[in-house]
Write a protein that holds these residues in place. Structure first.
Motif, mmCIF file in Angstrom:
data_model
loop_
_atom_site.group_PDB
_atom_site.id
_atom_site.type_symbol
_atom_site.label_atom_id
_atom_site.label_comp_id
_atom_site.label_asym_id
_atom_site.label_seq_id
_atom_site.Cartn_x
_atom_site.Cartn_y
_atom_site.Cartn_z
ATOM 1 N N ARG A 1 1.453 -0.368 51.748
ATOM 2 C CA ARG A 1 0.631 0.828 51.995
ATOM 3 C C ARG A 1 -0.380 0.581 53.124
ATOM 4 O O ARG A 1 -0.615 1.459 53.959
ATOM 5 C CB ARG A 1 -0.098 1.247 50.719
ATOM 6 C CG ARG A 1 -0.611 2.671 50.828
ATOM 7 C CD ARG A 1 -1.984 2.967 50.343
ATOM 8 N NE ARG A 1 -2.914 1.896 50.181
ATOM 9 C CZ ARG A 1 -3.942 1.979 49.356
ATOM 10 N NH1 ARG A 1 -4.110 3.057 48.618
ATOM 11 N NH2 ARG A 1 -4.792 0.983 49.260
ATOM 12 N N THR A 2 -0.964 -0.615 53.176
ATOM 13 C CA THR A 2 -1.875 -0.950 54.276
ATOM 14 C C THR A 2 -1.139 -0.875 55.607
ATOM 15 O O THR A 2 -1.650 -0.312 56.589
ATOM 16 C CB THR A 2 -2.466 -2.364 54.071
ATOM 17 O OG1 THR A 2 -3.202 -2.383 52.844
ATOM 18 C CG2 THR A 2 -3.387 -2.746 55.210
ATOM 19 N N ALA A 3 0.074 -1.435 55.646
ATOM 20 C CA ALA A 3 0.885 -1.371 56.872
ATOM 21 C C ALA A 3 1.181 0.082 57.236
ATOM 22 O O ALA A 3 1.099 0.473 58.408
ATOM 23 C CB ALA A 3 2.188 -2.144 56.673
ATOM 24 N N LEU A 4 1.518 0.890 56.225
ATOM 25 C CA LEU A 4 1.848 2.299 56.463
ATOM 26 C C LEU A 4 0.671 3.043 57.073
ATOM 27 O O LEU A 4 0.833 3.772 58.065
ATOM 28 C CB LEU A 4 2.262 2.970 55.147
ATOM 29 C CG LEU A 4 2.466 4.487 55.186
ATOM 30 C CD1 LEU A 4 3.596 4.868 56.148
ATOM 31 C CD2 LEU A 4 2.746 5.032 53.787
ATOM 32 N N PHE A 5 -0.527 2.872 56.519
ATOM 33 C CA PHE A 5 -1.697 3.592 57.043
ATOM 34 C C PHE A 5 -2.017 3.146 58.472
ATOM 35 O O PHE A 5 -2.425 3.952 59.307
ATOM 36 C CB PHE A 5 -2.903 3.397 56.118
ATOM 37 C CG PHE A 5 -2.860 4.255 54.863
ATOM 38 C CD1 PHE A 5 -1.678 4.825 54.433
ATOM 39 C CD2 PHE A 5 -3.997 4.479 54.101
ATOM 40 C CE1 PHE A 5 -1.613 5.613 53.279
ATOM 41 C CE2 PHE A 5 -3.961 5.267 52.954
ATOM 42 C CZ PHE A 5 -2.768 5.827 52.545
ATOM 43 N N ASN A 6 -1.824 1.848 58.758
ATOM 44 C CA ASN A 6 -1.996 1.371 60.130
ATOM 45 C C ASN A 6 -0.962 2.005 61.059
ATOM 46 O O ASN A 6 -1.288 2.462 62.158
ATOM 47 C CB ASN A 6 -1.862 -0.158 60.176
ATOM 48 C CG ASN A 6 -3.164 -0.868 59.900
ATOM 49 O OD1 ASN A 6 -4.008 -1.001 60.780
ATOM 50 N ND2 ASN A 6 -3.340 -1.317 58.673
ATOM 51 N N TYR A 7 0.277 2.040 60.593
ATOM 52 C CA TYR A 7 1.374 2.606 61.395
ATOM 53 C C TYR A 7 1.115 4.083 61.685
ATOM 54 O O TYR A 7 1.236 4.539 62.833
ATOM 55 C CB TYR A 7 2.691 2.426 60.636
ATOM 56 C CG TYR A 7 3.892 3.029 61.322
ATOM 57 C CD1 TYR A 7 4.613 2.307 62.265
ATOM 58 C CD2 TYR A 7 4.308 4.330 61.028
ATOM 59 C CE1 TYR A 7 5.724 2.861 62.900
ATOM 60 C CE2 TYR A 7 5.407 4.893 61.653
ATOM 61 C CZ TYR A 7 6.112 4.157 62.596
ATOM 62 O OH TYR A 7 7.200 4.728 63.228
ATOM 63 N N LEU A 8 0.743 4.847 60.641
ATOM 64 C CA LEU A 8 0.501 6.286 60.807
ATOM 65 C C LEU A 8 -0.648 6.540 61.775
ATOM 66 O O LEU A 8 -0.569 7.423 62.634
ATOM 67 C CB LEU A 8 0.196 6.942 59.456
ATOM 68 C CG LEU A 8 1.325 6.921 58.412
ATOM 69 C CD1 LEU A 8 0.854 7.540 57.103
ATOM 70 C CD2 LEU A 8 2.568 7.645 58.931
ATOM 71 N N PHE A 9 -1.710 5.754 61.635
ATOM 72 C CA PHE A 9 -2.873 5.933 62.508
ATOM 73 C C PHE A 9 -2.500 5.650 63.961
ATOM 74 O O PHE A 9 -2.861 6.399 64.872
ATOM 75 C CB PHE A 9 -4.020 5.016 62.058
ATOM 76 C CG PHE A 9 -5.306 5.247 62.798
ATOM 77 C CD1 PHE A 9 -6.165 6.272 62.419
ATOM 78 C CD2 PHE A 9 -5.658 4.452 63.880
ATOM 79 C CE1 PHE A 9 -7.346 6.500 63.105
ATOM 80 C CE2 PHE A 9 -6.842 4.666 64.576
ATOM 81 C CZ PHE A 9 -7.691 5.702 64.187
ATOM 82 N N ALA A 10 -1.754 4.565 64.177
ATOM 83 C CA ALA A 10 -1.344 4.212 65.543
ATOM 84 C C ALA A 10 -0.479 5.301 66.159
ATOM 85 O O ALA A 10 -0.713 5.746 67.289
ATOM 86 C CB ALA A 10 -0.597 2.879 65.530
ATOM 87 N N LYS A 11 0.526 5.749 65.411
ATOM 88 C CA LYS A 11 1.458 6.742 65.960
ATOM 89 C C LYS A 11 0.775 8.100 66.149
ATOM 90 O O LYS A 11 1.096 8.835 67.089
ATOM 91 C CB LYS A 11 2.687 6.877 65.045
ATOM 92 C CG LYS A 11 3.499 5.583 64.911
ATOM 93 C CD LYS A 11 3.879 5.017 66.264
ATOM 94 C CE LYS A 11 4.204 3.558 66.235
ATOM 95 N NZ LYS A 11 4.338 2.978 67.574
ATOM 96 N N LYS A 12 -0.149 8.429 65.261
ATOM 97 C CA LYS A 12 -0.890 9.696 65.394
ATOM 98 C C LYS A 12 -1.645 9.737 66.731
ATOM 99 O O LYS A 12 -1.777 10.776 67.365
ATOM 100 C CB LYS A 12 -1.878 9.810 64.211
ATOM 101 C CG LYS A 12 -2.891 10.953 64.289
ATOM 102 C CD LYS A 12 -2.272 12.259 63.859
ATOM 103 C CE LYS A 12 -3.260 13.402 63.937
ATOM 104 N NZ LYS A 12 -3.704 13.857 62.630
#
Length: 503
Positions: free
Chosen positions: A23-34
């Motif tokens: 989940r930590t990786a996911l939130f980082n990924y989403l923030f970066a791509k956003k």
């Protein structure tokens, strides 16, 4: 000019990646791509004693399975490598020396026995021993020793650590994108070890140096690192570097009771806590979960989109994700909800795709299944009839085994209820009818059978429930006439004849 968004996921390769880490990786990924930024994977392996072989590959495989590939990291150099801290260790001593020169750090020669004695002495007095401004001038370090004595000890090979010199009587103002503004009194901080006697940095120094050198703009990490925030900000300030923006994510909580979700909770309640299988612990992938389902339910653990929407594709999550809508409080894990998500995504997958996976399961079954029932078009038709009642592809066999092999036993309760004295006679007449039907489609068979039931003056309950029982072996399954069409005329008749003989 606004700094480019660059975030990092920085796990330690000490074992499998917990679902909280995903989940930590996911939130980082989403923030970066956003924000059209970069998602970086950094392997924090400074603690070589806890290093576990295969853990790094497991982390990478898990991210790829969740369809969250990193932009930079091991094997993908974006100009900021190497991306394993063990390969960067020559860097860290240089930065520890910079802090020593600035007077922001000092050498400490206290042995573990000496420190242990201090702790016990404090405990006896009802106090807690903290190595900081209260007592550092009474201990064995370069703040007390002369420069000559300090150098003499280092030259002689005495063991030492380098500690950060926390400021005294200072209010430290912190800002967190999730938790808002905070204030910490520097007097409560201890002088953390930055560099160990084995020549390796601690997490605190390596983490700050790497984030700076890798141009990390936002540090999005778990709540467990919140107590380190003040030290990390002080380190940035001591170096004279820009401080990145921080966001500390809430914990994922146990389904029942209090505390953080653990491997033991999964073992006790029967659900995975790792994305992929690790040793004896079965992962989400091997348990039959779709990666889309895992990503979807993880996104909503601790983040609220502000609407009633619950189903999000990865692309929709990127568009919708807002770090300010991450909750401060822990998010309770709900195993039933994860199954609900998987059931939803099951319906979105094509019958052909599901049939391919189901065929693999069928080929490994010990039951003798004829080749004609292992061909993809047949399996695909079966999947279309049963997938609505399934949560996992593994459920298909239980729901559909009778499409592939005739039942060798019959539900005893159903037999008592459905198999009456006149049932064999009715079933023999039904066999005679089925033998006359050449167009053995569900629609045609249904029309002929219903006409025959009417002509004979029979109740439907006299015919259809027993027919289901002897065709399926139980009172379950989809539309009865679709079952007859798929298993075919010959097999349908054989199953009825067999039941008449057995029952």
């Amino acid at each position: 000019m606004t700094k480019r968004v660059r975030v990092r996921f920085a796990p330690s390769p000490t074992g499998p990646l917990h679902i909280g880490g995903v989940r930590t990786a996911l939130f980082n990924y989403l923030f970066a791509k956003k924000h059209n930024g970069d998602f970086i994977l950094r392997i924090e392996d400074t603690d070589q004693k806890r290093f576990v072989k295969g853990a790094e590959e497991y982390i990478i495989d898990s991210l790829n399975w969740c369809k969250m590939p990193y932009d930079e990291g091991p094997g993908k150099d974006g100009g900021h490598g190497p991306y394993r801290q063990s390969e960067r260790k020559e860097l860290y001593r240089k930065y520890a020396d910079i802090l020593l020169e600035k007077g922001a750090a000092y050498y400490a020669f206290d042995t573990s026995e000496e420190l242990d004695a201090h702790r016990k002495d404090h405990e006896a007095k009802g106090k807690t021993f903290i190595y900081n401004h209260h007592n550092r001038l009474k201990l064995t370090n370069s703040l007390v020793l002369s420069e000559e004595e300090t150098n003499k000890r280092i030259t002689a090979g005495d063991e030492f650590v380098i500690r950060f010199k926390s400021p005294t009587d200072t209010k430290i103002h912190l800002n967190d994108l999730v938790r808002g503004k905070m204030e910490i009194d520097s007097n409560v901080l201890d002088d953390k070890v930055l560099f160990k006697s084995d020549g390796m940095p601690t997490y605190h120094l390596a983490n700050i140096v790497d984030d700076h050198l890798m141009d990390i703009s936002h540090v999005i990490r778990g709540e467990e690192w919140l107590p380190s925030l003040a030290l990390h900000q002080l380190l940035y300030e001591a170096f004279g570097w820009d401080v990145p923006q921080f966001a500390h994510l809430p914990l994922i909580m146990k389904p029942v009771g209090k505390g953080k979700l653990s491997k033991r909770d999964g073992e006790k309640l029967g659900f995975p806590v790792f994305p992929l299988t690790w040793n004896e612990s079965i992962g989400y992938k091997e348990s039959g979960y779709f990666p889309e389902a895992v990503v979807n339910f993880l996104a909503l653990l601790g983040w609220n989109p502000g609407t009633e929407q619950e189903i999000f594709s990865l692309e929709e999550l990127v568009t919708t994700f807002d770090i300010s809508r991450v909750n401060k409080s822990g998010a309770r894990f709900d195993p039933d909800k994860t199954k609900w998500y998987n059931h939803h995504y099951m319906q979105q997958h094509s019958n052909k795709e599901l049939a391919k996976d189901f065929t693999t399961i069928l080929q490994n079954k010990e039951a003798h299944i004829s080749e004609e029932r292992l061909v993809l078009p047949y399996v695909e038709e079966v999947v279309a009839l049963i997938k609505e009642r399934a949560t996992f592809i593994q459920d298909f066999w239980e729901l559909a085994n009778f499409f592939f092999v005739a039942p060798d036993s019959y539900n005893e309760k159903a037999v008592k209820k459905q198999w009456k004295e006149d049932t064999p006679s009715i079933m023999k007449q039904l066999v005679s009818l089925l033998e006359t039907i050449s167009d053995f489609t569900a629609q045609n068979v249904e029309t002929k059978v219903k006409e025959w039931i009417g002509e004979q003056g029979l109740a439907f309950g006299k015919v259809m429930p027993p027919l289901r029982l002897i065709t399926v072996g139980d009172m379950k399954g989809p539309d009865m006439f679709k079952i007859l069409e798929l298993i075919g005329k010959e097999d349908s008749i054989e199953r009825i004849k067999k039941a008449i003989a057995v029952l």
